[in-house]
Design a protein around this motif. Sequence first.
Motif, PDB file in Angstrom:
ATOM      1  N   ASP A 111       0.849  -1.189   0.000  1.00 53.62           N
ATOM      2  CA  ASP A 111       0.000   0.000   0.000  1.00 53.62           C
ATOM      3  C   ASP A 111       0.889   1.245   0.000  1.00 53.62           C
ATOM      4  O   ASP A 111       1.508   1.598   1.008  1.00 53.62           O
ATOM      5  CB  ASP A 111      -0.908  -0.029   1.240  1.00 53.62           C
ATOM      6  CG  ASP A 111      -1.829   1.190   1.287  1.00 53.62           C
ATOM      7  OD1 ASP A 111      -1.793   1.985   0.330  1.00 53.62           O
ATOM      8  OD2 ASP A 111      -2.568   1.329   2.281  1.00 53.62           O
ATOM      9  N   MET A 112       0.918   1.911  -1.130  1.00 51.89           N
ATOM     10  CA  MET A 112       1.853   3.020  -1.285  1.00 51.89           C
ATOM     11  C   MET A 112       1.489   4.220  -0.415  1.00 51.89           C
ATOM     12  O   MET A 112       2.354   4.998  -0.028  1.00 51.89           O
ATOM     13  CB  MET A 112       1.926   3.450  -2.759  1.00 51.89           C
ATOM     14  CG  MET A 112       2.309   2.323  -3.714  1.00 51.89           C
ATOM     15  SD  MET A 112       3.764   1.367  -3.165  1.00 51.89           S
ATOM     16  CE  MET A 112       5.084   2.480  -3.559  1.00 51.89           C
ATOM     17  N   LYS A 113       0.164   4.361  -0.137  1.00 52.70           N
ATOM     18  CA  LYS A 113      -0.241   5.512   0.683  1.00 52.70           C
ATOM     19  C   LYS A 113       0.284   5.393   2.115  1.00 52.70           C
ATOM     20  O   LYS A 113       0.521   6.403   2.778  1.00 52.70           O
ATOM     21  CB  LYS A 113      -1.765   5.621   0.692  1.00 52.70           C
ATOM     22  CG  LYS A 113      -2.302   6.332  -0.537  1.00 52.70           C
ATOM     23  CD  LYS A 113      -3.771   6.626  -0.411  1.00 52.70           C
ATOM     24  CE  LYS A 113      -4.267   7.321  -1.665  1.00 52.70           C
ATOM     25  NZ  LYS A 113      -5.728   7.405  -1.696  1.00 52.70           N
ATOM     26  N   SER A 114       0.467   4.177   2.558  1.00 55.04           N
ATOM     27  CA  SER A 114       0.952   3.993   3.934  1.00 55.04           C
ATOM     28  C   SER A 114       2.394   4.472   4.083  1.00 55.04           C
ATOM     29  O   SER A 114       2.896   4.612   5.195  1.00 55.04           O
ATOM     30  CB  SER A 114       0.863   2.505   4.314  1.00 55.04           C
ATOM     31  OG  SER A 114       1.830   1.766   3.578  1.00 55.04           O
ATOM     32  N   LEU A 115       3.075   4.717   2.960  1.00 55.32           N
ATOM     33  CA  LEU A 115       4.482   5.130   3.021  1.00 55.32           C
ATOM     34  C   LEU A 115       4.657   6.639   3.126  1.00 55.32           C
ATOM     35  O   LEU A 115       5.773   7.143   3.032  1.00 55.32           O
ATOM     36  CB  LEU A 115       5.218   4.623   1.766  1.00 55.32           C
ATOM     37  CG  LEU A 115       5.264   3.110   1.590  1.00 55.32           C
ATOM     38  CD1 LEU A 115       5.870   2.755   0.234  1.00 55.32           C
ATOM     39  CD2 LEU A 115       6.074   2.457   2.699  1.00 55.32           C
ATOM     40  N   GLY A 116       3.540   7.332   3.295  1.00 53.17           N
ATOM     41  CA  GLY A 116       3.584   8.801   3.386  1.00 53.17           C
ATOM     42  C   GLY A 116       4.661   9.343   4.311  1.00 53.17           C
ATOM     43  O   GLY A 116       5.398  10.259   3.938  1.00 53.17           O
ATOM     44  N   PRO A 117       4.826   8.795   5.521  1.00 51.59           N
ATOM     45  CA  PRO A 117       5.823   9.356   6.449  1.00 51.59           C
ATOM     46  C   PRO A 117       7.268   9.296   5.943  1.00 51.59           C
ATOM     47  O   PRO A 117       8.135   9.999   6.462  1.00 51.59           O
ATOM     48  CB  PRO A 117       5.657   8.476   7.701  1.00 51.59           C
ATOM     49  CG  PRO A 117       4.283   7.936   7.610  1.00 51.59           C
ATOM     50  CD  PRO A 117       4.001   7.758   6.157  1.00 51.59           C
ATOM     51  N   LEU A 118       7.528   8.457   4.951  1.00 51.45           N
ATOM     52  CA  LEU A 118       8.914   8.349   4.452  1.00 51.45           C
ATOM     53  C   LEU A 118       9.297   9.543   3.573  1.00 51.45           C
ATOM     54  O   LEU A 118      10.469   9.910   3.478  1.00 51.45           O
ATOM     55  CB  LEU A 118       9.089   7.069   3.628  1.00 51.45           C
ATOM     56  CG  LEU A 118       9.016   5.726   4.344  1.00 51.45           C
ATOM     57  CD1 LEU A 118       9.183   4.596   3.348  1.00 51.45           C
ATOM     58  CD2 LEU A 118      10.102   5.634   5.405  1.00 51.45           C
ATOM     59  N   GLN A 119       8.296  10.105   2.910  1.00 54.32           N
ATOM     60  CA  GLN A 119       8.596  11.082   1.874  1.00 54.32           C
ATOM     61  C   GLN A 119       9.214  12.399   2.403  1.00 54.32           C
ATOM     62  O   GLN A 119      10.233  12.848   1.862  1.00 54.32           O
ATOM     63  CB  GLN A 119       7.324  11.372   1.054  1.00 54.32           C
ATOM     64  CG  GLN A 119       7.568  12.127  -0.248  1.00 54.32           C
ATOM     65  CD  GLN A 119       8.529  11.414  -1.189  1.00 54.32           C
ATOM     66  OE1 GLN A 119       8.524  10.185  -1.290  1.00 54.32           O
ATOM     67  NE2 GLN A 119       9.380  12.191  -1.852  1.00 54.32           N
ATOM     68  N   PRO A 120       8.639  13.015   3.463  1.00 52.07           N
ATOM     69  CA  PRO A 120       9.212  14.309   3.904  1.00 52.07           C
ATOM     70  C   PRO A 120      10.695  14.254   4.268  1.00 52.07           C
ATOM     71  O   PRO A 120      11.458  15.099   3.793  1.00 52.07           O
ATOM     72  CB  PRO A 120       8.338  14.680   5.112  1.00 52.07           C
ATOM     73  CG  PRO A 120       7.059  13.952   4.892  1.00 52.07           C
ATOM     74  CD  PRO A 120       7.430  12.673   4.232  1.00 52.07           C
ATOM     75  N   PRO A 121      11.141  13.267   5.066  1.00 49.94           N
ATOM     76  CA  PRO A 121      12.586  13.275   5.367  1.00 49.94           C
ATOM     77  C   PRO A 121      13.453  13.053   4.132  1.00 49.94           C
ATOM     78  O   PRO A 121      14.552  13.613   4.034  1.00 49.94           O
ATOM     79  CB  PRO A 121      12.755  12.125   6.372  1.00 49.94           C
ATOM     80  CG  PRO A 121      11.527  11.322   6.314  1.00 49.94           C
ATOM     81  CD  PRO A 121      10.442  12.215   5.829  1.00 49.94           C
ATOM     82  N   VAL A 122      12.950  12.245   3.193  1.00 46.67           N
ATOM     83  CA  VAL A 122      13.719  11.987   1.962  1.00 46.67           C
ATOM     84  C   VAL A 122      13.841  13.286   1.163  1.00 46.67           C
ATOM     85  O   VAL A 122      14.926  13.659   0.708  1.00 46.67           O
ATOM     86  CB  VAL A 122      13.033  10.883   1.116  1.00 46.67           C
ATOM     87  CG1 VAL A 122      13.647  10.802  -0.272  1.00 46.67           C
ATOM     88  CG2 VAL A 122      13.148   9.543   1.821  1.00 46.67           C
ATOM     89  N   ARG A 123      12.729  13.996   1.037  1.00 46.81           N
ATOM     90  CA  ARG A 123      12.748  15.257   0.292  1.00 46.81           C
ATOM     91  C   ARG A 123      13.671  16.267   0.993  1.00 46.81           C
ATOM     92  O   ARG A 123      14.480  16.933   0.358  1.00 46.81           O
ATOM     93  CB  ARG A 123      11.322  15.807   0.193  1.00 46.81           C
ATOM     94  CG  ARG A 123      11.228  17.090  -0.647  1.00 46.81           C
ATOM     95  CD  ARG A 123       9.807  17.566  -0.828  1.00 46.81           C
ATOM     96  NE  ARG A 123       9.122  17.746   0.440  1.00 46.81           N
ATOM     97  CZ  ARG A 123       8.051  17.068   0.844  1.00 46.81           C
ATOM     98  NH1 ARG A 123       7.508  16.155   0.062  1.00 46.81           N
ATOM     99  NH2 ARG A 123       7.492  17.286   2.014  1.00 46.81           N
ATOM    100  N   GLU A 124      13.541  16.325   2.299  1.00 47.70           N
ATOM    101  CA  GLU A 124      14.326  17.292   3.070  1.00 47.70           C
ATOM    102  C   GLU A 124      15.828  17.009   2.924  1.00 47.70           C
ATOM    103  O   GLU A 124      16.632  17.915   2.758  1.00 47.70           O
ATOM    104  CB  GLU A 124      13.892  17.199   4.538  1.00 47.70           C
ATOM    105  CG  GLU A 124      14.391  18.330   5.413  1.00 47.70           C
ATOM    106  CD  GLU A 124      15.728  18.014   6.068  1.00 47.70           C
ATOM    107  OE1 GLU A 124      16.477  18.942   6.338  1.00 47.70           O
ATOM    108  OE2 GLU A 124      16.036  16.812   6.278  1.00 47.70           O
TER     109      GLU A 124
END
Lengths: 582, 167
Positions: free
Chosen positions: A313-326
Amino acid sequence: MKKDIDTRTLIRIDELDNPYLRHFVRKHNLDDREALALGVLMEQTNQMQLAIKTSYPILARDIGVSTNEAYRLVQALHRHRILESTPDGELIRIAFYPLKETVDEIRLSYKNARRLDIIESYLNSIKGKDYLAKNDLFDEVYPIIGALITKKMAEALRSLAQYIDRRLESATSLRLWRYRVRSWISGVPAGELMLRDSLPFIVEELFIIENKSGLLLAHHSRKAEGEVDRDLVSGMLTAIKDFIKTSFKEKRDEEVGEISYGDARILIRSEPHFYAAFVVNGNPDIEFNLEMGRFTVELHRANRQLLRSFKGDMKSLGPLQPPVREFVQRYSTLPTEEKASKSPMKRLKFAGAILGMICLYLAGTAVYHAWNDSRLEKAVMDRLAGKMPAHMYDISIDVGRGTAKARGIASSEEIIRRLGEVIASTPGIKGVDNRVLVADIERISKYREEMNTIRKRMDAILLAQTREELEKIVIRFPINVAQIGKEQDFLIKRIYEIVKHHPGAHLDVVAFADKTGSYEINKSLAERRVAAVRAGLIARGISPSRITPFPFDQALIESDPRMAAHRDERGIIIFARMKEEK
Amino acid sequence: MIIQKKICLLGDFAVGKTSLIRRFVHNEFSENYLTTIGVHISKKEISLESGSLVLIIWDLAGNDGFQRTAASYMVGAAGAIFVGDLSRSETINSLPSQISSFKSANPDASFVVALNKTDLMPHPVDANEIASKAGLPDGLSIFLTSCKIGENVEDVFSSLAGLIMER
């Protein structure tokens, strides 16, 4: 009371190479055996201040002394408040380090020791189980080990930066001053700034990829997405990684750490549930390598539960995205790009433009002044001619920035004064530098005429000498030959040597011939010989305008007494004359 | 809800694995045969009632030389399509061992079988009979496919998608 010097003890202390030990020895005036005992104890605690279990006999063996002596040494260290120990001496630890950093280290070590206790209890609890998930073990152990390693590496890096700082303090170059100013503004040590600038790099992309499936869990790129779907890229990256691992690695547990292509590198850091692929351009510094480790450890720690339960479930991975972008944004600017507006190239261009404008202004001003000065010179001369008779003075006028400088002679002081007045009254003249001298102009004119006469006489004498010299030279040719041979060339060279010192002399090239053969043949031969000699002289460097070839005229030659001696010969004679004598 | 899963295409060389993907993903077919080196990865989104399923399809080379690597490629797959060539019975007979390898790497994964190249068969064929002869496990979803004419290609993938979602 100090004991006698024991060389073996000293050697062992030296081998320990422990800076803290040296500190204690100096501060508490420890003797050699006390120092060795403390060094051995510190080594056994690995300088991490963990209490060690020991006994006096064991300690005595390690130090190389008797049990009684070991007891005495420990008690001595205890009195110095360096050691803390149980009365039986079974549990010993270093009590106190005076340096603040060391105290911090002790605190951290105790913290880690507590963690290790937790792990130990955890390991004990799972002891006896048939199956132990490797990932679960990693989850517990990795944050501690990783943090310890990271801390040690960071300390090493700090030491390097401090070393560079010390070197910088004694350096004086302008470039280093720039680093000092940047350091003062940013608060970052100059050494660290220099390290960063000397190894520029940029993070292009960051992939967080599930270890097993190769599914892309999170991704950020500093640029727009490329042509290739990043899901496919992460799959292929995983395939390549697996291929390398299965094809080249001797130990299957070893991970691929880096893939390079051109200037870019894909740096891979693996965690139990995912691996992070940092696509980097340039040379990452040591700090960045540590930061990659810190980032992946923290990303894994913070999202462990989420990653464990991930079922696609790709939506469950939401918390990973901000630190990666940052993370990508933090490292997506080159140090030199940070202040793009103040980049050396831009500053250079700006300075160039200013310099160009200054040069243009100066050139324009110079042209204007040159034109204006020339105009004023003419105006002054015209004004003088209109106001004063020319025979009263003989002067030249130079105007520079409006100031007229008059040089020359005039017939009286009064004339000189009037000359100054006339010059000063010329419109546009701001000042007069009158350097005209009093002289009898009539007498000077007379002298000039005499000088000219003398110069003409001198020229005539010189020409006569030249003529005389030239007339001695006869360039002879064999029968029916008009080409310049060795002998002729030698004579041409001599002629050149004579006439080159008399640039005013012009040369008449005259040919003569004997009576053999018809007139036409002789004429033709003579004229070809004249042409050849002329060409030879021109080739030597005499201007063609100074050489006049004379047409063959037998009667004229016979009538000239200077040719009388050559009536039965074939050749060339050259006569010198002044230009106007023709 | 978007679910993303990795699936593998397995089978001997030249059975039509890549053609199956080309037909499914790009709706294309080519008579030219190009062998797959290592692995080729494609992506296809399938719409489901509950959302969509994105399949990351690993087309593994059928060459024996890649067997060791292929084993590591299979890890983490949620499903697989085993492809056999109806015109070459040995490619179907080898499927049970390949299924076994896949299951050992992914015990919980789903899989279906595609018996390909029906267009080359002169007479209609019985899929169950062929499967039985080859020793394929009972209860498997078996499809007779032709990439050339597009027969049952969509069904193979949608059937596997359904099985994956049921898990």
